[in-house]
Write an enzyme that holds these catalytic residues in place. Structure first.
Site, PDB file in Angstrom:
ATOM      1  N   GLU A  50       0.843  -1.193   0.000  1.00 11.18           N
ATOM      2  CA  GLU A  50       0.000   0.000   0.000  1.00 11.18           C
ATOM      3  C   GLU A  50       0.884   1.251   0.000  1.00 11.18           C
ATOM      4  OE1 GLU A  50      -3.816   1.748   2.523  1.00 11.18           O
ATOM      5  OE2 GLU A  50      -2.335   0.540   3.581  1.00 11.18           O
ATOM      6  N   LYS A 120      -9.900   1.563  -2.411  1.00 12.33           N
ATOM      7  CA  LYS A 120     -10.105   1.096  -1.039  1.00 12.33           C
ATOM      8  C   LYS A 120     -11.543   1.363  -0.612  1.00 12.33           C
ATOM      9  CE  LYS A 120      -7.605   1.330   3.386  1.00 12.33           C
ATOM     10  NZ  LYS A 120      -6.429   1.973   4.009  1.00 12.33           N
ATOM     11  N   CYS A 161      -5.578  -3.041   2.688  1.00 15.37           N
ATOM     12  CA  CYS A 161      -5.370  -2.786   4.110  1.00 15.37           C
ATOM     13  C   CYS A 161      -6.636  -2.987   4.954  1.00 15.37           C
ATOM     14  CB  CYS A 161      -4.768  -1.390   4.304  1.00 15.37           C
ATOM     15  SG  CYS A 161      -3.921  -1.181   5.905  1.00 15.37           S
TER      16      CYS A 161
END
Length: 281
Positions: A50, A120, A161
């Protein structure tokens, strides 16, 4: 199954735990070097962490943001994938789209063509008193898609994440055909020791798939200190390989027959009770 058929169910996965600094050009050059190195060691699928092109932080996202696919980071990753001859899950970068910013993963095929993006979906807004407070939503917008990437050797499900904390997203990807879940991530020194491995193993066991978690290397002088410990987990929930906190590479042969074996031995996919509870997808 013939030896040829069996071999087609295996591929080599590389997770690059990259040391990320404040200079974008240096980060891109380092990423390219590591991608080529992974390819020279037989990797067919390479994953970056990331925010591989910038420091992680809400104050950095606007300064490092680029359009996709025309920005310099995408241009560099397209060329790296082509030169290395690999499928490349290029971690994530801050993406600028009009007035909005996203934390976005790009996926490239060996020709250098962009084949998928994942924004995301779950923004990292947490508050652990005395430990860490962080609010991605101050500057970022959330994505709104479940992202699957068919390749010749596996169907990838992509999260970034904080997305790994949501079993519903992983289940949706698996039920739509993903047999390998990839999460570029940058857990910190509070959440990493608590949950990084636990969540990787949980998502693998929940869905009986392979899971790859790819972190930046730890930089104790950074404003946000990443946990590191990139790892690959098999469909039984066992950690197959990992690195520590420093820059390094996880290189694993992924055998998709293990997905079928585990699902046959413990057939939870066939034993769900949608008459008792709602089943995702």
């Amino acid at each position: 199954m013939s030896a040829a058929a069996s071999a087609s169910r295996r591929f080599t996965l590389a997770l690059i735990q990259l040391a990320v600094g404040p200079t974008k050009a240096a980060n891109l050059a380092a990423a390219r070097s590591k991608i080529l190195s992974a390819a020279s060691q037989g990797a067919q699928l390479v994953v970056l962490p990331e925010c591989f092109n910038s420091p992680y932080g809400t104050d950095h996202f606007p300064a490092y943001a680029e359009p996709i696919p025309t920005g310099e980071s995408c241009t560099a990753m397209a060329q790296a994938a082509k030169d290395a001859g690999v499928y490349l899950v290029a971690g994530s970068i801050p993406e600028k789209d009009g007035a909005s910013l996203y934390n976005t993963c790009t996926v490239w095929e060996p020709s250098g063509s962009l084949i998928a993006t994942h924004r995301k979906a779950h923004l990292f807004d947490i508050d652990i008193p005395g430990k860490i407070t962080f609010q991605e939503s101050k500057v970022l917008s959330a994505g709104s898609a479940v992202t699957l990437v068919p390749t010749p050797f596996a169907t990838l499900g992509i999260g970034i994440c904080y997305d790994v904390r949501f079993p519903e997203l992983a289940m949706a990807m698996a039920r739509r055909g993903a047999n390998v879940l990839i999460y570029p991530g940058a857990f910190n020194m509070t959440t990493g020791p608590m949950h990084w491995e636990l969540l990787a193993r949980a998502r693998a066991v929940d869905n009986q798939v392979w899971v790859g978690m790819c972190s930046p290397a730890r930089d104790r002088g950074a404003g946000y200190v990443a946990f590191g410990h990139s790892m690959v987990v098999d469909p039984k929930g066992q950690v197959v390989s990992r690195v520590g906190e420093d820059e390094g590479m996880v290189l694993v042969e992924v055998d998709l027959d293990k997905v079928d074996e585990v699902r046959e031995q413990i057939p939870v996919g066939k034993q769900r009770r949608p008459d008792l509870y709602k089943v995702v997808d």
